[in-house]
Design a protein around this motif. Sequence first.
Motif, PDB file in Angstrom:
ATOM      1  N   SER A   1      10.613   2.917 -13.507  1.00 49.00           N
ATOM      2  CA  SER A   1      10.598   1.991 -12.376  1.00 49.00           C
ATOM      3  C   SER A   1       9.268   1.941 -11.616  1.00 49.00           C
ATOM      4  CB  SER A   1      11.735   2.402 -11.437  1.00 49.00           C
ATOM      5  OG  SER A   1      11.709   1.677 -10.257  1.00 49.00           O
ATOM      6  N   HIS A   2       8.673   3.090 -11.334  1.00 48.96           N
ATOM      7  CA  HIS A   2       7.570   3.116 -10.363  1.00 48.96           C
ATOM      8  C   HIS A   2       6.523   4.158 -10.739  1.00 48.96           C
ATOM      9  CE1 HIS A   2       5.754   3.572  -6.263  1.00 48.96           C
ATOM     10  NE2 HIS A   2       5.986   2.287  -6.270  1.00 48.96           N
ATOM     11  N   ALA A   3       5.295   3.715 -10.967  1.00 48.23           N
ATOM     12  CA  ALA A   3       4.199   4.627 -11.347  1.00 48.23           C
ATOM     13  C   ALA A   3       4.519   5.396 -12.625  1.00 48.23           C
ATOM     14  CB  ALA A   3       3.853   5.593 -10.203  1.00 48.23           C
TER      15      ALA A   3
ATOM     16  N   ALA B   1      -3.081   0.756  -3.773  1.00 48.01           N
ATOM     17  CA  ALA B   1      -2.924  -0.709  -3.860  1.00 48.01           C
ATOM     18  C   ALA B   1      -2.467  -1.167  -5.244  1.00 48.01           C
ATOM     19  CB  ALA B   1      -4.226  -1.410  -3.480  1.00 48.01           C
ATOM     20  N   THR B   2      -1.885  -0.261  -6.017  1.00 45.09           N
ATOM     21  CA  THR B   2      -1.459  -0.608  -7.384  1.00 45.09           C
ATOM     22  C   THR B   2      -0.636  -1.899  -7.440  1.00 45.09           C
ATOM     23  OG1 THR B   2      -1.539   1.632  -8.261  1.00 45.09           O
ATOM     24  CG2 THR B   2       0.078   0.165  -9.257  1.00 45.09           C
ATOM     25  N   ASP B   3       0.337  -2.036  -6.538  1.00 44.56           N
ATOM     26  CA  ASP B   3       1.233  -3.210  -6.606  1.00 44.56           C
ATOM     27  C   ASP B   3       0.493  -4.518  -6.372  1.00 44.56           C
ATOM     28  OD1 ASP B   3       3.240  -1.442  -7.097  1.00 44.56           O
ATOM     29  OD2 ASP B   3       4.094  -1.519  -5.076  1.00 44.56           O
ATOM     30  N   LEU B   4      -0.580  -4.452  -5.576  1.00 43.60           N
ATOM     31  CA  LEU B   4      -1.378  -5.664  -5.374  1.00 43.60           C
ATOM     32  C   LEU B   4      -2.274  -5.909  -6.588  1.00 43.60           C
ATOM     33  CD1 LEU B   4      -4.289  -6.991  -4.215  1.00 43.60           C
ATOM     34  CD2 LEU B   4      -2.099  -8.017  -3.658  1.00 43.60           C
TER      35      LEU B   4
ATOM     36  N   SER C   1       5.341 -10.974  -6.197  1.00 43.35           N
ATOM     37  CA  SER C   1       5.169  -9.626  -5.668  1.00 43.35           C
ATOM     38  C   SER C   1       4.975  -8.612  -6.785  1.00 43.35           C
ATOM     39  CB  SER C   1       6.408  -9.240  -4.840  1.00 43.35           C
ATOM     40  OG  SER C   1       6.309  -7.889  -4.430  1.00 43.35           O
ATOM     41  N   GLY C   2       4.002  -7.732  -6.585  1.00 41.72           N
ATOM     42  CA  GLY C   2       3.827  -6.614  -7.510  1.00 41.72           C
ATOM     43  C   GLY C   2       4.664  -5.416  -7.088  1.00 41.72           C
ATOM     44  N   HIS C   3       5.184  -5.453  -5.864  1.00 39.96           N
ATOM     45  CA  HIS C   3       6.013  -4.359  -5.323  1.00 39.96           C
ATOM     46  C   HIS C   3       7.474  -4.713  -5.561  1.00 39.96           C
ATOM     47  CE1 HIS C   3       7.497  -1.271  -2.736  1.00 39.96           C
ATOM     48  NE2 HIS C   3       7.801  -2.064  -1.732  1.00 39.96           N
TER      49      HIS C   3
ATOM     50  N   TRP D   1       5.714   1.692 -17.529  1.00 41.99           N
ATOM     51  CA  TRP D   1       5.242   0.295 -17.534  1.00 41.99           C
ATOM     52  C   TRP D   1       4.107   0.053 -16.532  1.00 41.99           C
ATOM     53  CZ3 TRP D   1       5.067  -2.931 -13.389  1.00 41.99           C
ATOM     54  CH2 TRP D   1       5.975  -2.739 -12.340  1.00 41.99           C
ATOM     55  N   GLU D   2       4.242   0.647 -15.338  1.00 50.44           N
ATOM     56  CA  GLU D   2       3.242   0.335 -14.305  1.00 50.44           C
ATOM     57  C   GLU D   2       1.900   1.000 -14.632  1.00 50.44           C
ATOM     58  OE1 GLU D   2       3.596  -0.722  -9.680  1.00 50.44           O
ATOM     59  OE2 GLU D   2       4.325   1.278 -10.182  1.00 50.44           O
ATOM     60  N   THR D   3       1.964   2.225 -15.159  1.00 51.29           N
ATOM     61  CA  THR D   3       0.729   2.904 -15.553  1.00 51.29           C
ATOM     62  C   THR D   3       0.085   2.172 -16.734  1.00 51.29           C
ATOM     63  OG1 THR D   3       1.702   4.990 -14.802  1.00 51.29           O
ATOM     64  CG2 THR D   3      -0.252   5.142 -16.203  1.00 51.29           C
TER      65      THR D   3
ATOM     66  N   ILE E   1       0.888  -1.161   0.000  1.00 52.67           N
ATOM     67  CA  ILE E   1       0.000   0.000   0.000  1.00 52.67           C
ATOM     68  C   ILE E   1       0.920   1.203   0.000  1.00 52.67           C
ATOM     69  CG2 ILE E   1      -1.814   1.221   1.274  1.00 52.67           C
ATOM     70  CD1 ILE E   1      -2.735  -1.491   0.196  1.00 52.67           C
ATOM     71  N   GLU E   2       1.085   1.810  -1.154  1.00 53.53           N
ATOM     72  CA  GLU E   2       2.069   2.902  -1.209  1.00 53.53           C
ATOM     73  C   GLU E   2       1.730   3.927  -2.284  1.00 53.53           C
ATOM     74  OE1 GLU E   2       5.710   1.003  -3.876  1.00 53.53           O
ATOM     75  OE2 GLU E   2       6.236   2.234  -2.160  1.00 53.53           O
ATOM     76  N   ALA E   3       2.251   5.129  -2.070  1.00 56.64           N
ATOM     77  CA  ALA E   3       2.017   6.248  -2.984  1.00 56.64           C
ATOM     78  C   ALA E   3       2.500   5.909  -4.388  1.00 56.64           C
ATOM     79  CB  ALA E   3       2.759   7.482  -2.466  1.00 56.64           C
ATOM     80  N   HIS E   4       1.635   6.188  -5.376  1.00 61.13           N
ATOM     81  CA  HIS E   4       1.955   5.955  -6.792  1.00 61.13           C
ATOM     82  C   HIS E   4       1.556   7.159  -7.628  1.00 61.13           C
ATOM     83  CE1 HIS E   4       2.541   1.653  -5.892  1.00 61.13           C
ATOM     84  NE2 HIS E   4       3.037   1.522  -7.092  1.00 61.13           N
ATOM     85  N   GLY E   5       1.908   8.371  -7.148  1.00 57.00           N
ATOM     86  CA  GLY E   5       1.589   9.568  -7.918  1.00 57.00           C
ATOM     87  C   GLY E   5       0.122   9.929  -7.845  1.00 57.00           C
TER      88      GLY E   5
HETATM   89 ZN   LIG Z   1       4.169  -0.029  -7.805  1.00 52.46          ZN
END
Ligand SMILES: [Zn+2]
Length: 238
Positions: free
Chosen positions: A158-160, A38-41, A108-110, A163-165, A28-32
């Motif tokens: 890498s993050h948000a 919950a993006t990683d989950l 893991s998604g994180h 690829w992740e978006t 559960i972490e900030a993604h912009g």
């Molecule tokens: Zn993420």
Amino acid sequence: MEIERLTSFEFEEIKKKVLGVIIPIGSIEAHGPHLPLATDLYTIHEIAKRVAKEVPILIAPPVYYGLCRSTRDLPGTLSIQGETLKLLLLDIMESLYRQGLRTIALLSGHAGGTHNCYILDAGETFLEHHKDTRIFVANIAKLLRDLSQKIELHPQDSHAGDWETSLMMHVKPEVVKNLDQAFEDYPAFPEYELVTEKTKFWHSGIWGNPKLASPEKGKKICDLLVKKLVELFLSGSK
Ligand SMILES: [Zn+2]
């Protein structure tokens, strides 16, 4: 098949026919401003559901929480200790084992380095005590790096970011929002030195450029990840 939706009678029959079980692990972490906490989950859970359409596997109820260091002081990040994560995974694996399952994938998604070390340590510890099991440990970022010849991504993404978006736009578009407010950003942590006030060096949760994201790219990434995980389940080392 998701374990949480089965009756115990169904579980008893289905567990005899499956190749294994995935435990999806997120954070559960900030993604912009554009992706939910919950993006990683969501990413790894949606990928697990697609793997389950290709091969007979079970999906365990997911672990929403993970260890988040760099983003821990950003709004909304809820981190747990690595030891807690490891003990939780060991307990879940022990229960799955008691239920007769012998192939377990910790996915893991994180992408956090310390977070993934604890997951790896949980897998290694469990295998040491249950030598009749197959244990897979993987995270999305590592899988993507291994597939990088097949996807054009900026090496710093890498993050948000891209690829992740993109992946979220494909697997769970209903939770992507405010894309007009998303922006390119990168952390500026000092080399080698650990810092306590991490928000001074990274305040957005974005590490890459979400402006480049598209659902088409997300589908390509999703298909590659699903294919790789299906191959892992079909491979036979024991
Ligand atoms: Zn993420």
